[in-house]
Design an enzyme around this catalytic site. Sequence first.
Site: not given
Length: 699
Positions: A268-269, A271, A273, A589, A632
Amino acid sequence: MGWFGKRKASTPREAAPVAVETPSAPPAAAPVRAHDSLREQVESAGLPPEILDTARAECDRMDSVDPASPEYAISLNFLEVILSLPWNTATRDNLDIARAEEVLNARHYGLQRVKDRVLEFLAVKSLCARRNPRILLVDDELIARENLTIVFEADGYDVEAVGNGLEAVAAMEREPANIVVSDLKMEGMDGMELLQVLRRRWPDTKVIMITGYATVKTAVDAMRRGADQYLGKPVNLTKLRRYVAELWEQSLRAQHLRGFVLCFTGPPGMGKTSIGKAIAEALGRKFMRLSLAGLRDEAELRGHRRTYVGAMPGRIIQGLRKVGTRNPVIMLDEVDKAVQDFQGDATSVLLEMLDAEQNTAFVDHYLGLPFDLSGALFICTANGVERLPAPLRDRLEVIEFPSYTPGEKLQIATRYLIPEVLAQHGLDEKLVTVPDETVDLLIRGYARESGLRRLRQQIASLCRKLAKRVLTEGAGAVTVDRAMLQELLGAPPFTSTAAQKRPKVGLATSLVWTEIGGEIIFVEAARMRGSKQLILTGSLGEVLRESAQTALSFCRSHAAAFGIDPEFYATSDIHVHIPAGAVSKEGPSAGVAITIALLSLLTGRPVRQDVASTGELSLLGEVLPVGGVREKLMAARSAGIPVVILPRGCEAGVRSIEDEVVEGLDIRYVTTMEEAAAIALCDADNADLADGAAENAAQ
């Protein structure tokens, strides 16, 4: 004389009523019906033939319905929806690549891979638009060929005219045409025979049949054999030109735009959209956003049938009515959040919308009529595509939005976020100055997530406190240094995990991916007298527990190769712990790091603390590739770890990572656990030398 005698003359006789013929009144004017104006609008709206027939039938139905009845209102609303849809309205694309690149760079910093993919699409479309379509005219009448050649050359088409089907086949072999306009009756090879050859050898070529012997039977026969359109003579040039333009548009779309459904995926966040809006701005198209988060009912997208009370079109048709064009940029936001359960699967309707073979005739339940969605540009967004059904994933071109690096966040904050948020809070850059050092602390200490949403929130919080200080204390120009930042926002909630300095036995460093980016974690291993138990602590998930069991089995099966007592497990318990037990940990991992910690514990060789590793371990000792390598590597740089062990299978992916991320890192690629252990483990006799190397690396 009695009553029946003659009256006296002096007595005036009453006049008998006389019928006077008066002119008849004109008939009353017929009442003006409300739907008559709708009928006029229907006839003048330029609707497609199928839609026009349906609208006329609805108008005829309204003639026999009482205007006060509910059926009348339903028909009236239905016609109003039909007339409000952009059946033939489309915006012209702006295919200026340089301008599009300027728009994308002005709206977003970074995201170069996403920008490149959008510019590639525009470049292909621009080249296709420059190429003139080729038309092949087939007619045995010279005058007809010459007249049509003049018409289509004036429209910008490349035209070749031949006299029969045999010449047409030869012309197609020299250079295939996009559209063939053919007469039906010709010598040598007639139109029907030519149509069969075209469908067998050039199936993508569009064909229009023209004949002076037009009958229903010949028209049906031609359409069954694969003709795209059929016209009778004398030819209506307006209709023929329209057919040619429509077929060329369909051909262009089928050849070059099929499958172009981008799916932006990432945290999320990031960009996702807003870059969809930038694409619409660069193309000059209208933008339409549909949020699918929590969508459960398919009818929300496809609408309800008109038989239901209060029925209305779905959100797709409603959105097209609002934007007023049939080729907008349609962003389907949060596709992975659409609900799929026993009550329904709202994503099933997306299969039709996003498939180029089906969306030319998308049917809304309310309309019951096909609407062409093929001109729209669909863009999907998702935080992850794992939850999407496989058929839907096959229709998407997934583009991952990588996490922003601290350097990118610094540039975005100073160029975009801080000036914008300052203006929103009544401040400006003359009144408030935020140095780069303060922004760096804000990013690393208060906004560690991959995207920018929390960073914007923290800047807004800072601006609110500064606004209050300016009003209450009458402060002038303010420079927010690091001390003032911590005074206003409190202690940083995030602290960077630093690498250990001294080599230690049983302690290895692993690189992991989290929702807020990359992190380093420490893997601790201890051995004690016991009864063959493997103790795993640290809030470990099932996959991570299996990785620890695989690591122990590898150590036991390869004990001789590493100089370990084969019976070390007979009277011992092994405890593997990963600190920060309150945080859940999952994934394969850490398999390599757990094995390094166990080998160090069992051999007594310290682990270099200037080395971090990531990779999945197989039971035979192969180091398998993992994901999240970019994040990472960023975590290794942030923690001051110079040497990183990666699986050989990740080498190709590392080449595409920005130089800013890999700069200063010594990346070692391995294929086996023996290679990884040789890098990470110190010789017991050289532990002091390794200690000095680790301290120098930390400095």
